[in-house]
Scaffold this active site. Structure first.
Site, PDB file in Angstrom:
ATOM      1  N   HIS A 238      23.264 -11.423 -68.694  1.00 30.29           N
ATOM      2  CA  HIS A 238      22.879  -9.996 -68.612  1.00 30.29           C
ATOM      3  C   HIS A 238      23.758  -9.109 -69.516  1.00 30.29           C
ATOM      4  CE1 HIS A 238      20.458 -10.800 -64.996  1.00 30.29           C
ATOM      5  NE2 HIS A 238      21.497 -11.401 -64.451  1.00 30.29           N
TER       6      HIS A 238
HETATM    7  O1  RIB Z   1      22.632  -7.370 -62.085  1.00 33.06           O
HETATM    8  C1  RIB Z   1      23.431  -8.068 -63.009  1.00 33.06           C
HETATM    9  C2  RIB Z   1      24.727  -7.368 -63.218  1.00 33.06           C
HETATM   10  O2  RIB Z   1      25.488  -7.352 -61.989  1.00 33.06           O
HETATM   11  C3  RIB Z   1      25.639  -8.097 -64.234  1.00 33.06           C
HETATM   12  O3  RIB Z   1      26.407  -7.155 -64.923  1.00 33.06           O
HETATM   13  C4  RIB Z   1      26.516  -8.946 -63.354  1.00 33.06           C
HETATM   14  O4  RIB Z   1      27.745  -9.293 -63.995  1.00 33.06           O
HETATM   15  C5  RIB Z   1      26.745  -8.019 -62.193  1.00 33.06           C
HETATM   16  O5  RIB Z   1      27.752  -7.088 -62.571  1.00 33.06           O
END
Ligand code: RIB
Ligand code: CA
Length: 307
Positions: A238
């Site tokens: 992500h």
């Molecule tokens: O929803 C995904 C996000 O939440 C990413 O940044 C993961 O590392 C958590 O922080």
């Protein structure tokens, strides 16, 4: 090449760790400092994990400790699947700290002394960033833009309506959305479908050196966790999207949209919606998964053994 000065704001879990590596691998980014925030774990854990990754990568910029809880609500930790409590394969002996730098002090110092306006790349709850915007309006001209991983225009991943970072502190996200700063959003809509495994790395890294092996082992460790906890064949990267949106925006297709976040206390808390107001965020829509996997593989391939 003119480098873009950036500050990372992270809640180091596995994908933040890969985003930190990706950041220092981008020739056009100059990392000035890293602020830590609660999120994937309590602040003590995300701070420790960030320091561990920085030590492995021989990163010498300031690493600061930020908010331990959201602006007004109770804390929420991720479903462990990204938490690094058991950062399984990485047991780094961290030097005892004579002085812990607070994130607010780091932002004031770095934004106060910068010649070039700085881009903030936020990959966790936006609590630290919102505090800077609220408490230091004099620094806003020194913030060029904010690229954040968070939100979802479709299904959430912590509730069916909300993505984890947005849900953790929607009040903070609301402050960012109303800051009039140039904003880029890497939401789940674009980030959730890209999965990486160590097989992708080993196609290019034939004989991993010890530093590369640390990342390969971490990817394997969390791939195994994901398989059981989220039924995923690999790990989602992500946070890397928020980095590449700054380093190589041309990789993406996106559009300006009028974005708002639900700050009520109902079941839709943290939900992102598109309004009929003026557009305020450049929302990333598409990228080829192959390109995101390639830049991640390259960042590990470029890794030398830490001195
Ligand atoms: O929803 C995904 C996000 O939440 C990413 O940044 C993961 O590392 C958590 O922080
Ligand atoms: Ca994160």
């Amino acid at each position: 090449m003119t480098k873009i000065p950036v500050i990372l704001d992270v809640d180091t879990g596995i994908d933040d760790a890969l985003a930190i590596l990706l950041t220092i691998d981008q020739p056009n980014l100059q990392l000035l400092g890293i602020a830590c925030v609660y999120g994937n774990g309590p602040i003590e854990e995300t701070y420790r994990n960030t320091r561990s990754i920085a030590k492995v990568l021989n990163i010498k910029v300031p690493i600061s400790k930020g908010s331990a809880y959201p602006m007004i609500n109770k804390i929420l930790h991720s479903r462990e699947v990204r938490s690094l409590k058991d950062f399984g394969t990485l047991k780094i002996d961290l030097d005892a700290e004579k002085h812990v730098m607070l994130a607010s002090a780091m932002y004031v110092k770095l934004l106060g002394e910068t010649i070039e306006p700085v881009t903030i790349i936020a990959t966790g709850p936006l609590t630290n960033v919102a505090h800077v915007i609220q408490n230091h309006p004099e620094l806003l001209p020194n913030i060029k833009a904010i690229s954040f991983m968070g939100g979802s225009l479709s299904v959430g991943n912590i509730t069916r309506f909300a993505e984890f970072n947005a849900y953790s502190d929607p009040e903070a996200l609301n402050i960012v959305l109303n800051s009039n700063l140039p904003l880029t959003m890497a939401g789940l809509d674009i980030t959730r479908s890209t999965l990486i495994t160590s097989k992708d790395i080993l196609k290019k890294v034939k004989t991993p050196n010890p530093t590369q092996k640390i990342f390969i082992d971490l990817i394997d460790f969390y791939t195994e966790k994901n398989k059981h906890k989220e039924n995923l064949e690999g790990i989602q990267i992500h946070d890397s999207f928020a980095v590449m949106a700054v380093s190589k925006l041309e990789m993406f297709v996106g559009e300006m949209k009028p974005i708002t976040v639900n700050i009520s206390k109902d079941e839709r808390r943290g939900e992102i919606t598109v309004t009929s107001e003026a557009p305020n965020v450049f929302v990333l829509n598409t990228v080829t998964s192959k390109s995101m996997i390639n830049v991640t593989v390259d960042s590990i391939h470029h890794l030398e053994v830490t001195p």
